[in-house]
Design a protein around this motif. Structure first.
Motif, PDB file in Angstrom:
ATOM      1  N   ASN A 129     -38.977  15.733  36.367  1.00 13.32           N
ATOM      2  CA  ASN A 129     -39.709  16.941  36.003  1.00 13.32           C
ATOM      3  C   ASN A 129     -40.119  16.977  34.534  1.00 13.32           C
ATOM      4  O   ASN A 129     -40.611  17.998  34.057  1.00 13.32           O
ATOM      5  N   GLY A 130     -39.911  15.892  33.810  1.00 13.32           N
ATOM      6  CA  GLY A 130     -40.390  15.809  32.434  1.00 13.32           C
ATOM      7  C   GLY A 130     -39.480  16.409  31.389  1.00 13.32           C
ATOM      8  O   GLY A 130     -39.888  16.592  30.241  1.00 13.32           O
ATOM      9  N   THR A 131     -38.233  16.710  31.758  1.00 14.69           N
ATOM     10  CA  THR A 131     -37.268  17.231  30.798  1.00 14.69           C
ATOM     11  C   THR A 131     -36.439  16.069  30.254  1.00 14.69           C
ATOM     12  O   THR A 131     -35.819  15.336  31.023  1.00 14.69           O
ATOM     13  N   THR A 132     -36.427  15.921  28.935  1.00 19.53           N
ATOM     14  CA  THR A 132     -35.751  14.784  28.309  1.00 19.53           C
ATOM     15  C   THR A 132     -34.501  15.170  27.533  1.00 19.53           C
ATOM     16  O   THR A 132     -33.695  14.304  27.193  1.00 19.53           O
ATOM     17  N   THR A 133     -34.334  16.453  27.243  1.00 23.82           N
ATOM     18  CA  THR A 133     -33.127  16.952  26.572  1.00 23.82           C
ATOM     19  C   THR A 133     -32.729  18.273  27.220  1.00 23.82           C
ATOM     20  O   THR A 133     -33.595  19.092  27.546  1.00 23.82           O
ATOM     21  N   THR A 360     -40.926  22.788  23.893  1.00 23.49           N
ATOM     22  CA  THR A 360     -40.789  21.558  23.105  1.00 23.49           C
ATOM     23  C   THR A 360     -40.194  21.855  21.733  1.00 23.49           C
ATOM     24  O   THR A 360     -38.980  21.908  21.581  1.00 23.49           O
ATOM     25  N   LEU A 361     -41.034  22.086  20.734  1.00 25.71           N
ATOM     26  CA  LEU A 361     -40.553  22.184  19.355  1.00 25.71           C
ATOM     27  C   LEU A 361     -39.657  23.399  19.123  1.00 25.71           C
ATOM     28  O   LEU A 361     -38.664  23.315  18.394  1.00 25.71           O
ATOM     29  N   SER A 362     -39.974  24.533  19.744  1.00 25.70           N
ATOM     30  CA  SER A 362     -39.116  25.712  19.576  1.00 25.70           C
ATOM     31  C   SER A 362     -37.735  25.461  20.173  1.00 25.70           C
ATOM     32  O   SER A 362     -36.712  25.870  19.605  1.00 25.70           O
ATOM     33  N   ASP A 371     -35.378  17.694  13.736  1.00 27.39           N
ATOM     34  CA  ASP A 371     -35.543  16.493  12.917  1.00 27.39           C
ATOM     35  C   ASP A 371     -35.566  15.234  13.774  1.00 27.39           C
ATOM     36  O   ASP A 371     -35.902  14.149  13.283  1.00 27.39           O
ATOM     37  N   LYS A 372     -35.241  15.374  15.063  1.00 31.74           N
ATOM     38  CA  LYS A 372     -35.151  14.218  15.964  1.00 31.74           C
ATOM     39  C   LYS A 372     -36.134  14.268  17.118  1.00 31.74           C
ATOM     40  O   LYS A 372     -36.613  13.225  17.570  1.00 31.74           O
ATOM     41  N   ILE A 373     -36.412  15.432  17.651  1.00 32.57           N
ATOM     42  CA  ILE A 373     -37.257  15.573  18.833  1.00 32.57           C
ATOM     43  C   ILE A 373     -38.147  16.805  18.678  1.00 32.57           C
ATOM     44  O   ILE A 373     -38.011  17.565  17.726  1.00 32.57           O
ATOM     45  N   GLN A 378     -43.695  11.306  12.491  1.00 40.04           N
ATOM     46  CA  GLN A 378     -43.184   9.959  12.251  1.00 40.04           C
ATOM     47  C   GLN A 378     -41.661   9.955  12.118  1.00 40.04           C
ATOM     48  O   GLN A 378     -41.075  10.808  11.457  1.00 40.04           O
ATOM     49  N   GLY A 379     -41.025   8.991  12.768  1.00 41.90           N
ATOM     50  CA  GLY A 379     -39.579   8.825  12.693  1.00 41.90           C
ATOM     51  C   GLY A 379     -38.801   9.533  13.783  1.00 41.90           C
ATOM     52  O   GLY A 379     -37.591   9.315  13.914  1.00 41.90           O
ATOM     53  N   LYS A 380     -39.474  10.365  14.579  1.00 41.52           N
ATOM     54  CA  LYS A 380     -38.754  11.064  15.645  1.00 41.52           C
ATOM     55  C   LYS A 380     -38.558  10.151  16.856  1.00 41.52           C
ATOM     56  O   LYS A 380     -39.271   9.165  17.046  1.00 41.52           O
ATOM     57  N   GLU A 381     -37.559  10.509  17.654  1.00 44.57           N
ATOM     58  CA  GLU A 381     -37.258   9.736  18.851  1.00 44.57           C
ATOM     59  C   GLU A 381     -38.407   9.870  19.846  1.00 44.57           C
ATOM     60  O   GLU A 381     -38.917  10.978  20.076  1.00 44.57           O
TER      61      GLU A 381
END
Length: 433
Positions: A129-133, A360-362, A371-373, A378-381
């Motif tokens: 379903n597109g959920t990664t965290t 997502t970002l919220s 800082d990671k997702i 640049q630099g994010k997972e």
């Protein structure tokens, strides 16, 4: 050793901040023909394909998704993995629903093999379903958390989970004690927190099922391990609120029970938050706590309506939660559809861009993981999702009439489901589900 490089070509959309309901917000970054460059599982760059294709390292693999949209991996800030097998259970509100369906289902998780089977299915469903965290409830059994983390570690997922704490007002077969809950949680923290992409959440189920002594021990864990999470429920149902008032007469409010036991701080996430007053919301803002907005669950159990605009105005961090199994879908497109309807009933508006921000970002900000997702800085997972504009005949036909990006995204959110997910990627590698 040469860096492992992959470039993904498709339409690409992410957010740099809260777009509110401004459909032309500068926080929206979109490329109709975009390229997402991933090196060793992290975002190297994102932008127009015609520019970035000329800069690719030699031998970099290019993967194309024509007529599809890449967005950041979606984030579920409140979900119960043990409740899969009782999802869509008929006819009750919160407290009776717990007694009738939830507690008997959770009893089975003393069996590690059963827990492992459910964890594998649950994580596969999230990815499909597109959920990664996700921020995830286990059960009172340590075995439930071990099983979950073992599978999440195998899949290299960024996940947060914890053992439930309950020492009263629940069946005896699900009760622990303040000391046992503390010791079990401490053992699990030492074993799993910070291992790979995994984090631990101290998890009192909700105030009615923990004595003051157990809540104090939960606060002790947070003091001893200040970078772990706290995950619980608050003010979901009016009968529940009245029950808490009778159990904790010295507390100003339901939320104040947690504040008095030093459970509110950054990385504290409280699900629902439907029946809080302005002082409660100020307390959440001041302590850096976050609210998990669970529209599907709130509608299913008839619990109430969450006012996104009011919480934002008061400076409270907000994430979206599926709350399966009271919620009826893992899919954040479907949860966004419910969020839109809840906001309409509250007299507000929720744009597709703001719904995407919540998912997502919220959500990443609510979990202090931005800082990671959460986007493609640049630099994010490199956790991301490919959405298919042609996933169903109805969506394909509807999008022929869409004249703007917002029209397309809004229609996809209102009509989409798991069929709309072409692929889910974890650190640049396609997940199998």
């Amino acid at each position: 050793m040469q860096s492992k490089c992959k470039a993904f070509r498709a339409s690409i959309l992410h957010l740099l901040g809260d777009p509110e309901n401004d459909l032309d917000s500068e926080k929206i970054e979109y490329w109709e023909d975009g390229l997402l460059l991933i090196v060793e599982g992290y975002v190297k760059s994102v932008g127009p394909a015609e520019v970035l294709l000329k800069t690719l390292p030699e031998g970099c693999e290019v993967i194309e998704y024509p007529n599809q949209l890449i967005i950041p991996g979606m984030i579920d800030t409140h979900v119960h993995y043990p409740q899969i097998d009782m999802i869509a259970a008929y006819g009750e509100q919160l407290l009776t629903w717990l007694e009738s369906y939830t507690f008997p289902t959770e009893k089975q998780f003393s069996d590690k093999a059963h827990a492992a089977d459910v964890a594998q299915f649950f994580l596969s469903e999230l990815l499909r379903n597109g959920t990664t965290t996700a921020l995830v409830f286990g059960t009172v059994h340590p075995e439930s958390v071990d099983a979950f983390f073992e599978e999440a570690e195998r899949l290299d997922l960024r996940m947060i989970a914890g053992k439930v704490l309950m020492d009263r007002n629940c069946p005896e077969y699900l009760q622990d004690t303040p000391e046992q809950g503390y010791e079990d949680s401490k053992t699990l923290i030492e074993k799993w927190h910070g291992k790979g992409r995994l984090s631990y959440a101290v998890t009192p189920r909700f105030a009615p099922t923990s004595t003051p002594e157990q809540l104090a021990k939960a606060g002790q864990l947070l003091s001893e391990y200040p970078d772990v999470y706290m995950h619980t429920h608050v003010a979901e149902n009016k009968d529940e609120v009245a029950w808490v008032e009778s159990l904790f007469p010295e507390s100003r409010s339901y939320l104040d029970v947690y504040q008095q036991h030093e459970l509110l701080r950054p990385r504290s996430v409280l699900a629902h938050c439907l029946h809080l007053d302005d002082d409660d919301k100020k307390c959440m803002s001041d302590t850096g706590s976050a609210a998990a907005f669970c529209p599907s669950s709130n509608l299913f159990l008839g619990s109430g309506l969450f006012d996104v605009a009011d919480f934002k105005e008061k400076g409270v961090r907000i994430g979206m939660g599926s709350d399966v199994g009271a919620g009826t879908s893992f899919n954040m497109l479907r949860n966004s559809s419910d969020a839109y309807k809840v906001t309409q009933l509250s007299g507000g508006k929720l744009s597709a861009f703001q719904a995407l921000y919540l998912a997502t970002l919220s959500g990443a900000k609510a979990l202090y993981l931005d800082d990671k997702i959460g986007n493609f800085e640049q630099g994010k997972e490199a956790d991301f999702v490919v959405l298919n504009y042609d996933s169903t005949p109805l969506i394909k036909r509807r999008l022929k009439a869409a004249t703007t990006l917002h029209d397309k995204l809004f229609a996809l959110m209102m009509l989409g489901d798991d069929r709309s997910i072409s692929a889910t990627y974890i650190k640049g590698e396609q997940a199998k589900f």
